[in-house]
Design a protein around this motif. Structure first.
Motif, PDB file in Angstrom:
ATOM      1  N   LEU A 136       0.837  -1.196   0.000  1.00  0.00           N
ATOM      2  CA  LEU A 136       0.000   0.000   0.000  1.00  0.00           C
ATOM      3  C   LEU A 136       0.874   1.248   0.000  1.00  0.00           C
ATOM      4  CD1 LEU A 136      -2.887  -0.928   2.472  1.00  0.00           C
ATOM      5  CD2 LEU A 136      -2.672  -1.366   0.029  1.00  0.00           C
ATOM      6  N   ASP A 137       0.274   2.354  -0.393  1.00  0.00           N
ATOM      7  CA  ASP A 137       1.027   3.606  -0.494  1.00  0.00           C
ATOM      8  C   ASP A 137       0.959   4.439   0.781  1.00  0.00           C
ATOM      9  OD1 ASP A 137       1.611   3.321  -3.388  1.00  0.00           O
ATOM     10  OD2 ASP A 137      -0.563   3.564  -3.595  1.00  0.00           O
ATOM     11  N   GLU A 138      -0.200   4.411   1.449  1.00  0.00           N
ATOM     12  CA  GLU A 138      -0.425   5.336   2.548  1.00  0.00           C
ATOM     13  C   GLU A 138      -1.116   4.649   3.719  1.00  0.00           C
ATOM     14  OE1 GLU A 138      -2.604   8.718   1.092  1.00  0.00           O
ATOM     15  OE2 GLU A 138      -1.183   9.098  -0.535  1.00  0.00           O
ATOM     16  N   LEU A 139      -0.799   5.141   4.928  1.00  0.00           N
ATOM     17  CA  LEU A 139      -1.520   4.775   6.141  1.00  0.00           C
ATOM     18  C   LEU A 139      -1.914   6.067   6.832  1.00  0.00           C
ATOM     19  CD1 LEU A 139      -2.459   2.759   8.356  1.00  0.00           C
ATOM     20  CD2 LEU A 139      -0.180   3.021   9.383  1.00  0.00           C
ATOM     21  N   TRP A 140      -3.188   6.201   7.118  1.00  0.00           N
ATOM     22  CA  TRP A 140      -3.681   7.399   7.803  1.00  0.00           C
ATOM     23  C   TRP A 140      -4.140   7.036   9.205  1.00  0.00           C
ATOM     24  CZ3 TRP A 140      -4.306  12.574   6.147  1.00  0.00           C
ATOM     25  CH2 TRP A 140      -3.760  12.827   4.880  1.00  0.00           C
ATOM     26  N   LEU A 141      -3.845   7.910  10.138  1.00  0.00           N
ATOM     27  CA  LEU A 141      -4.185   7.702  11.539  1.00  0.00           C
ATOM     28  C   LEU A 141      -5.376   8.581  11.892  1.00  0.00           C
ATOM     29  CD1 LEU A 141      -0.550   7.760  12.959  1.00  0.00           C
ATOM     30  CD2 LEU A 141      -1.864   5.802  12.120  1.00  0.00           C
ATOM     31  N   GLY A 142      -6.406   7.958  12.407  1.00  0.00           N
ATOM     32  CA  GLY A 142      -7.635   8.690  12.696  1.00  0.00           C
ATOM     33  C   GLY A 142      -7.776   9.115  14.136  1.00  0.00           C
ATOM     34  N   PHE A 143      -6.644   9.238  14.860  1.00  0.00           N
ATOM     35  CA  PHE A 143      -6.712   9.679  16.258  1.00  0.00           C
ATOM     36  C   PHE A 143      -5.773  10.864  16.455  1.00  0.00           C
ATOM     37  CE2 PHE A 143      -4.817   5.536  15.540  1.00  0.00           C
ATOM     38  CZ  PHE A 143      -3.465   5.721  15.804  1.00  0.00           C
ATOM     39  N   PRO A 144      -6.240  12.076  16.102  1.00  0.00           N
ATOM     40  CA  PRO A 144      -5.371  13.249  16.100  1.00  0.00           C
ATOM     41  C   PRO A 144      -4.837  13.648  17.465  1.00  0.00           C
ATOM     42  CG  PRO A 144      -7.668  13.875  15.772  1.00  0.00           C
ATOM     43  CD  PRO A 144      -7.603  12.388  15.658  1.00  0.00           C
ATOM     44  N   HIS A 150      -3.309  12.006  19.701  1.00  0.00           N
ATOM     45  CA  HIS A 150      -1.977  11.450  19.908  1.00  0.00           C
ATOM     46  C   HIS A 150      -1.326  11.134  18.566  1.00  0.00           C
ATOM     47  CE1 HIS A 150      -3.429  11.089  24.000  1.00  0.00           C
ATOM     48  NE2 HIS A 150      -4.440  10.368  23.573  1.00  0.00           N
ATOM     49  N   GLY A 151      -1.752  11.822  17.530  1.00  0.00           N
ATOM     50  CA  GLY A 151      -1.358  11.452  16.188  1.00  0.00           C
ATOM     51  C   GLY A 151       0.099  11.653  15.858  1.00  0.00           C
ATOM     52  N   LEU A 152       0.724  12.704  16.382  1.00  0.00           N
ATOM     53  CA  LEU A 152       2.103  12.983  16.003  1.00  0.00           C
ATOM     54  C   LEU A 152       3.050  11.918  16.537  1.00  0.00           C
ATOM     55  CD1 LEU A 152       1.878  16.811  16.445  1.00  0.00           C
ATOM     56  CD2 LEU A 152       2.601  15.682  14.356  1.00  0.00           C
ATOM     57  N   GLY A 153       2.846  11.499  17.780  1.00  0.00           N
ATOM     58  CA  GLY A 153       3.671  10.431  18.335  1.00  0.00           C
ATOM     59  C   GLY A 153       3.438   9.121  17.606  1.00  0.00           C
ATOM     60  N   ALA A 154       2.174   8.821  17.314  1.00  0.00           N
ATOM     61  CA  ALA A 154       1.851   7.591  16.592  1.00  0.00           C
ATOM     62  C   ALA A 154       2.413   7.625  15.181  1.00  0.00           C
ATOM     63  CB  ALA A 154       0.340   7.389  16.558  1.00  0.00           C
ATOM     64  N   LEU A 170      -7.940  14.422  11.666  1.00  0.00           N
ATOM     65  CA  LEU A 170      -7.531  15.780  11.340  1.00  0.00           C
ATOM     66  C   LEU A 170      -6.976  16.434  12.600  1.00  0.00           C
ATOM     67  CD1 LEU A 170     -10.757  16.804   9.442  1.00  0.00           C
ATOM     68  CD2 LEU A 170      -8.517  16.720   8.406  1.00  0.00           C
ATOM     69  N   LEU A 171      -5.869  17.161  12.475  1.00  0.00           N
ATOM     70  CA  LEU A 171      -5.333  17.930  13.584  1.00  0.00           C
ATOM     71  C   LEU A 171      -6.155  19.202  13.754  1.00  0.00           C
ATOM     72  CD1 LEU A 171      -1.553  17.616  12.695  1.00  0.00           C
ATOM     73  CD2 LEU A 171      -2.722  16.460  14.580  1.00  0.00           C
ATOM     74  N   PRO A 172      -6.592  19.522  14.972  1.00  0.00           N
ATOM     75  CA  PRO A 172      -7.384  20.734  15.168  1.00  0.00           C
ATOM     76  C   PRO A 172      -6.502  21.976  15.122  1.00  0.00           C
ATOM     77  CG  PRO A 172      -6.981  19.680  17.265  1.00  0.00           C
ATOM     78  CD  PRO A 172      -6.423  18.756  16.219  1.00  0.00           C
ATOM     79  N   PRO A 173      -7.017  23.100  14.638  1.00  0.00           N
ATOM     80  CA  PRO A 173      -6.265  24.349  14.703  1.00  0.00           C
ATOM     81  C   PRO A 173      -5.951  24.717  16.152  1.00  0.00           C
ATOM     82  CG  PRO A 173      -8.137  24.569  13.229  1.00  0.00           C
ATOM     83  CD  PRO A 173      -8.318  23.279  13.963  1.00  0.00           C
ATOM     84  N   ILE A 187       5.153  19.442  13.736  1.00  0.00           N
ATOM     85  CA  ILE A 187       5.124  18.932  12.362  1.00  0.00           C
ATOM     86  C   ILE A 187       6.530  18.922  11.774  1.00  0.00           C
ATOM     87  CG2 ILE A 187       4.348  19.459  10.014  1.00  0.00           C
ATOM     88  CD1 ILE A 187       1.738  20.503  11.300  1.00  0.00           C
ATOM     89  N   ALA A 188       7.283  20.007  12.027  1.00  0.00           N
ATOM     90  CA  ALA A 188       8.645  20.111  11.491  1.00  0.00           C
ATOM     91  C   ALA A 188       9.539  18.999  12.030  1.00  0.00           C
ATOM     92  CB  ALA A 188       9.232  21.478  11.829  1.00  0.00           C
ATOM     93  N   MET A 189       9.369  18.655  13.302  1.00  0.00           N
ATOM     94  CA  MET A 189      10.190  17.602  13.884  1.00  0.00           C
ATOM     95  C   MET A 189       9.981  16.278  13.147  1.00  0.00           C
ATOM     96  SD  MET A 189      12.263  16.356  16.196  1.00  0.00           S
ATOM     97  CE  MET A 189      12.374  17.531  17.552  1.00  0.00           C
ATOM     98  N   VAL A 190       8.720  15.889  12.950  1.00  0.00           N
ATOM     99  CA  VAL A 190       8.439  14.628  12.262  1.00  0.00           C
ATOM    100  C   VAL A 190       8.898  14.702  10.805  1.00  0.00           C
ATOM    101  CG1 VAL A 190       6.639  12.969  11.634  1.00  0.00           C
ATOM    102  CG2 VAL A 190       6.494  14.196  13.810  1.00  0.00           C
ATOM    103  N   ALA A 191       8.676  15.848  10.166  1.00  0.00           N
ATOM    104  CA  ALA A 191       9.051  16.003   8.760  1.00  0.00           C
ATOM    105  C   ALA A 191      10.570  15.947   8.570  1.00  0.00           C
ATOM    106  CB  ALA A 191       8.510  17.319   8.214  1.00  0.00           C
TER     107      ALA A 191
END
Length: 244
Positions: free
Chosen positions: A31-39, A41-45, A62-65, A75-79
């Motif tokens: 598969l190409d992508e995996l999406w996490l539906g629990f924003p 704790h999403g960044l750690g996951a 979705l990450l809330p504003p 975001i920059a850390m993970v990227a």
């Protein structure tokens, strides 16, 4: 039509310990992508998922504003750790001014990720990131209504369409609205990421899933991300059925 990217969602109804086996299965299935539906704790996951695979793209929806400086820093850390494989998606705030809040948040986060110093009245005062990502990740906007779809075209790198609304007709209409807004803003057409729900216990699951992917791709989806129902959230059978 360009080749559509295919992925699955790990829903919030799934326990966290299912993440690793889902990553491994999706990787082995091609598969190409995996999406996490629990924003929440999403960044750690997402960081964990990216560690367990060397090829999957991992998205959060979705990450809330919130504080754009904090959001951009995380975001920059993970990227930076996983360049080119992380896709954050932000969604409208639940306020009377949801579109305005989302616009301000998305624009500020994008500018921070691009290494700019940003000021936002009442929020940021000459703030910049110490470590902006060398490869800026695409910023996807979750959208349902005409106003947020237009906003995704104006300021987003892509749009994430909710599974609750997805039909080929809706995807075609939403894609056209997003593309029109991007054209008016003199920006490239954003990528269209479509969540779509499928029951994992139907006969000929693989055939049904591939037919749904083809229909949504023909309607304008660039990525079709399938999710199981909340009653049977584990995506293992679906991943196996999609194995290439």
């Amino acid at each position: 039509m360009a080749e559509v990217r295919v992925g699955v969602v790990l829903r919030p109804q799934s326990p966290p310990e299912e993440l690793r086996e889902t990553v491994v299965a999706a990787d082995e299935a091609g598969l190409d992508e995996l999406w996490l539906g629990f924003p929440e704790h999403g960044l750690g996951a997402a960081a964990a998922a990216l560690t367990w695979s060397e090829r999957l793209t991992v998205g959060i929806g979705l990450l809330p504003p919130r504080d754009p400086a904090v959001a951009a820093t995380e975001i920059a850390m993970v990227a930076r750790l996983f360049p080119g494989r992380f896709v954050p998606a932000v969604g409208p705030a639940r306020t009377a001014h949801a579109v305005t809040v989302l616009r301000e948040h998305a624009v500020a986060v994008r500018r921070l990720l691009q290494g700019e110093t940003v000021e936002v009245a009442g929020q940021l005062e000459a703030v910049g990131l110490d470590w902006p990502p060398e490869q800026v990740p695409p910023l996807i906007l979750g959208a349902r209504e005409p106003e947020t779809l237009a906003l995704a075209g104006e300021v987003g790198d892509g749009v994430l369409l909710d599974a609750c609304f997805v039909t080929p007709k809706y995807v075609a209409s939403a894609s056209a609205r997003v593309a029109q807004a991007a054209l008016a803003a003199r920006r490239p057409a954003p990528r269209v990421v479509t969540f779509a729900e499928i029951e994992p216990e139907v006969p000929a699951l693989g055939d049904r899933a591939r037919a749904l992917i083809a229909e949504l791709a023909a309607a304008g989806a660039d990525s079709v991300v399938l999710q199981c129902t909340s009653q049977h959230p584990y995506p293992g059978p679906l991943i196996a059925a999609l194995s290439r």
